[in-house]
Scaffold this motif. Sequence first.
Motif, PDB file in Angstrom:
ATOM      1  N   ALA A  23       0.841  -1.205   0.000  1.00  0.00           N
ATOM      2  CA  ALA A  23       0.000   0.000   0.000  1.00  0.00           C
ATOM      3  C   ALA A  23       0.873   1.250   0.000  1.00  0.00           C
ATOM      4  CB  ALA A  23      -0.931  -0.005   1.209  1.00  0.00           C
ATOM      5  N   GLY A  24       1.954   1.208   0.750  1.00  0.00           N
ATOM      6  CA  GLY A  24       2.885   2.340   0.788  1.00  0.00           C
ATOM      7  C   GLY A  24       3.543   2.594  -0.552  1.00  0.00           C
ATOM      8  N   GLN A  25       3.838   1.529  -1.287  1.00  0.00           N
ATOM      9  CA  GLN A  25       4.430   1.691  -2.615  1.00  0.00           C
ATOM     10  C   GLN A  25       3.448   2.367  -3.563  1.00  0.00           C
ATOM     11  OE1 GLN A  25       5.529  -2.403  -3.194  1.00  0.00           O
ATOM     12  NE2 GLN A  25       7.662  -2.016  -2.641  1.00  0.00           N
ATOM     13  N   TYR A  26       2.157   1.990  -3.482  1.00  0.00           N
ATOM     14  CA  TYR A  26       1.150   2.669  -4.302  1.00  0.00           C
ATOM     15  C   TYR A  26       1.070   4.145  -3.927  1.00  0.00           C
ATOM     16  CZ  TYR A  26      -0.853  -1.373  -6.693  1.00  0.00           C
ATOM     17  OH  TYR A  26      -1.044  -2.449  -7.511  1.00  0.00           O
ATOM     18  N   GLU A  27       1.084   4.416  -2.630  1.00  0.00           N
ATOM     19  CA  GLU A  27       0.990   5.806  -2.182  1.00  0.00           C
ATOM     20  C   GLU A  27       2.196   6.618  -2.655  1.00  0.00           C
ATOM     21  OE1 GLU A  27      -0.333   8.467   1.573  1.00  0.00           O
ATOM     22  OE2 GLU A  27      -0.481   6.297   1.675  1.00  0.00           O
ATOM     23  N   THR A  28       3.385   6.054  -2.543  1.00  0.00           N
ATOM     24  CA  THR A  28       4.587   6.744  -3.010  1.00  0.00           C
ATOM     25  C   THR A  28       4.494   7.035  -4.504  1.00  0.00           C
ATOM     26  OG1 THR A  28       5.945   5.726  -1.293  1.00  0.00           O
ATOM     27  CG2 THR A  28       7.098   6.535  -3.245  1.00  0.00           C
ATOM     28  N   THR A  29       4.086   6.044  -5.275  1.00  0.00           N
ATOM     29  CA  THR A  29       3.971   6.227  -6.719  1.00  0.00           C
ATOM     30  C   THR A  29       2.915   7.279  -7.038  1.00  0.00           C
ATOM     31  OG1 THR A  29       4.670   3.956  -7.107  1.00  0.00           O
ATOM     32  CG2 THR A  29       3.531   5.062  -8.920  1.00  0.00           C
ATOM     33  N   LEU A  30       1.800   7.255  -6.311  1.00  0.00           N
ATOM     34  CA  LEU A  30       0.768   8.275  -6.524  1.00  0.00           C
ATOM     35  C   LEU A  30       1.329   9.678  -6.320  1.00  0.00           C
ATOM     36  CD1 LEU A  30      -2.436   6.814  -4.865  1.00  0.00           C
ATOM     37  CD2 LEU A  30      -2.289   7.768  -7.164  1.00  0.00           C
ATOM     38  N   HIS A  31       2.101   9.874  -5.272  1.00  0.00           N
ATOM     39  CA  HIS A  31       2.644  11.203  -4.995  1.00  0.00           C
ATOM     40  C   HIS A  31       3.739  11.582  -5.990  1.00  0.00           C
ATOM     41  CE1 HIS A  31       0.310  12.203  -1.508  1.00  0.00           C
ATOM     42  NE2 HIS A  31       0.490  10.970  -1.055  1.00  0.00           N
ATOM     43  N   GLU A  32       4.482  10.605  -6.478  1.00  0.00           N
ATOM     44  CA  GLU A  32       5.514  10.898  -7.471  1.00  0.00           C
ATOM     45  C   GLU A  32       4.903  11.233  -8.826  1.00  0.00           C
ATOM     46  OE1 GLU A  32       7.961   7.417  -7.485  1.00  0.00           O
ATOM     47  OE2 GLU A  32       9.037   8.003  -5.681  1.00  0.00           O
ATOM     48  N   ARG A  33       3.828  10.545  -9.182  1.00  0.00           N
ATOM     49  CA  ARG A  33       3.222  10.705 -10.503  1.00  0.00           C
ATOM     50  C   ARG A  33       2.065  11.701 -10.520  1.00  0.00           C
ATOM     51  NH1 ARG A  33       7.513   9.307 -12.165  1.00  0.00           N
ATOM     52  NH2 ARG A  33       8.027   7.138 -12.468  1.00  0.00           N
ATOM     53  N   ASN A  34       1.560  12.071  -9.360  1.00  0.00           N
ATOM     54  CA  ASN A  34       0.447  13.005  -9.242  1.00  0.00           C
ATOM     55  C   ASN A  34       0.872  14.070  -8.235  1.00  0.00           C
ATOM     56  OD1 ASN A  34      -2.168  13.930  -9.789  1.00  0.00           O
ATOM     57  ND2 ASN A  34      -3.010  12.882  -8.026  1.00  0.00           N
ATOM     58  N   PRO A  35       1.674  15.045  -8.695  1.00  0.00           N
ATOM     59  CA  PRO A  35       2.310  15.984  -7.763  1.00  0.00           C
ATOM     60  C   PRO A  35       1.314  16.750  -6.889  1.00  0.00           C
ATOM     61  CG  PRO A  35       2.753  16.565 -10.065  1.00  0.00           C
ATOM     62  CD  PRO A  35       1.907  15.351 -10.073  1.00  0.00           C
ATOM     63  N   GLY A  36       1.816  17.133  -5.747  1.00  0.00           N
ATOM     64  CA  GLY A  36       0.995  17.887  -4.805  1.00  0.00           C
ATOM     65  C   GLY A  36       0.236  16.960  -3.887  1.00  0.00           C
ATOM     66  N   ALA A  37      -0.568  17.548  -3.039  1.00  0.00           N
ATOM     67  CA  ALA A  37      -1.368  16.759  -2.102  1.00  0.00           C
ATOM     68  C   ALA A  37      -2.410  15.958  -2.871  1.00  0.00           C
ATOM     69  CB  ALA A  37      -2.046  17.680  -1.100  1.00  0.00           C
ATOM     70  N   LEU A  38      -2.639  14.753  -2.429  1.00  0.00           N
ATOM     71  CA  LEU A  38      -3.666  13.911  -3.047  1.00  0.00           C
ATOM     72  C   LEU A  38      -5.015  14.473  -2.617  1.00  0.00           C
ATOM     73  CD1 LEU A  38      -3.904  11.466  -4.853  1.00  0.00           C
ATOM     74  CD2 LEU A  38      -3.917  10.032  -2.829  1.00  0.00           C
ATOM     75  N   THR A  39      -5.778  14.973  -3.574  1.00  0.00           N
ATOM     76  CA  THR A  39      -7.076  15.576  -3.276  1.00  0.00           C
ATOM     77  C   THR A  39      -8.168  14.792  -3.989  1.00  0.00           C
ATOM     78  OG1 THR A  39      -6.821  17.123  -5.129  1.00  0.00           O
ATOM     79  CG2 THR A  39      -6.099  17.885  -2.954  1.00  0.00           C
ATOM     80  N   TYR A  40      -9.379  14.954  -3.506  1.00  0.00           N
ATOM     81  CA  TYR A  40     -10.516  14.190  -4.026  1.00  0.00           C
ATOM     82  C   TYR A  40     -11.641  15.124  -4.433  1.00  0.00           C
ATOM     83  CZ  TYR A  40      -7.963  10.328  -2.026  1.00  0.00           C
ATOM     84  OH  TYR A  40      -6.980   9.419  -1.745  1.00  0.00           O
ATOM     85  N   ASP A  41     -12.397  14.698  -5.432  1.00  0.00           N
ATOM     86  CA  ASP A  41     -13.542  15.483  -5.867  1.00  0.00           C
ATOM     87  C   ASP A  41     -14.770  15.134  -5.023  1.00  0.00           C
ATOM     88  OD1 ASP A  41     -14.600  13.072  -6.872  1.00  0.00           O
ATOM     89  OD2 ASP A  41     -14.091  13.544  -8.950  1.00  0.00           O
ATOM     90  N   ASP A  42     -15.926  15.685  -5.387  1.00  0.00           N
ATOM     91  CA  ASP A  42     -17.153  15.470  -4.625  1.00  0.00           C
ATOM     92  C   ASP A  42     -17.599  14.007  -4.609  1.00  0.00           C
ATOM     93  OD1 ASP A  42     -17.215  18.168  -4.144  1.00  0.00           O
ATOM     94  OD2 ASP A  42     -18.627  18.610  -5.762  1.00  0.00           O
TER      95      ASP A  42
END
Length: 111
Positions: A23-42
């Motif tokens: 799960a941590g590897q997915y999170e790291t990749t998300l932050h590397e490939r999707n810069p900035g804070a991980l935000t969500y829509d409605d």
Amino acid sequence: MMADLEIHLSTLDKCRTAIHKAAGQYETTLHERNPGALTYDDKGEPRNNRTPVSADTFGHLDNSGALATAANGVWTALIGEMDQARRKLNDVERGLSNVEENIRKAHKATS
């Protein structure tokens, strides 16, 4: 009996640790490939924070705008799928922790 129980609990812990790492590897990749804070829509879907792919990236093709739109769609889908995988792995990790805790409680109650 206690030795067998500890072996099973140790196995559960190793599995939980491996899932936590994945799960941590997915999170790291998300932050590397999707810069900035991980935000969500409605709807609870992660926002694609990447700089959009520009039509200029593809040169002077007739359909470079459509190609850029498709590329951005791929990134948005990929980010969403990776976030879902991360969330599901976190749920499994919590589930395994609950199983381990319940086994310990049950063993304590019968000891």
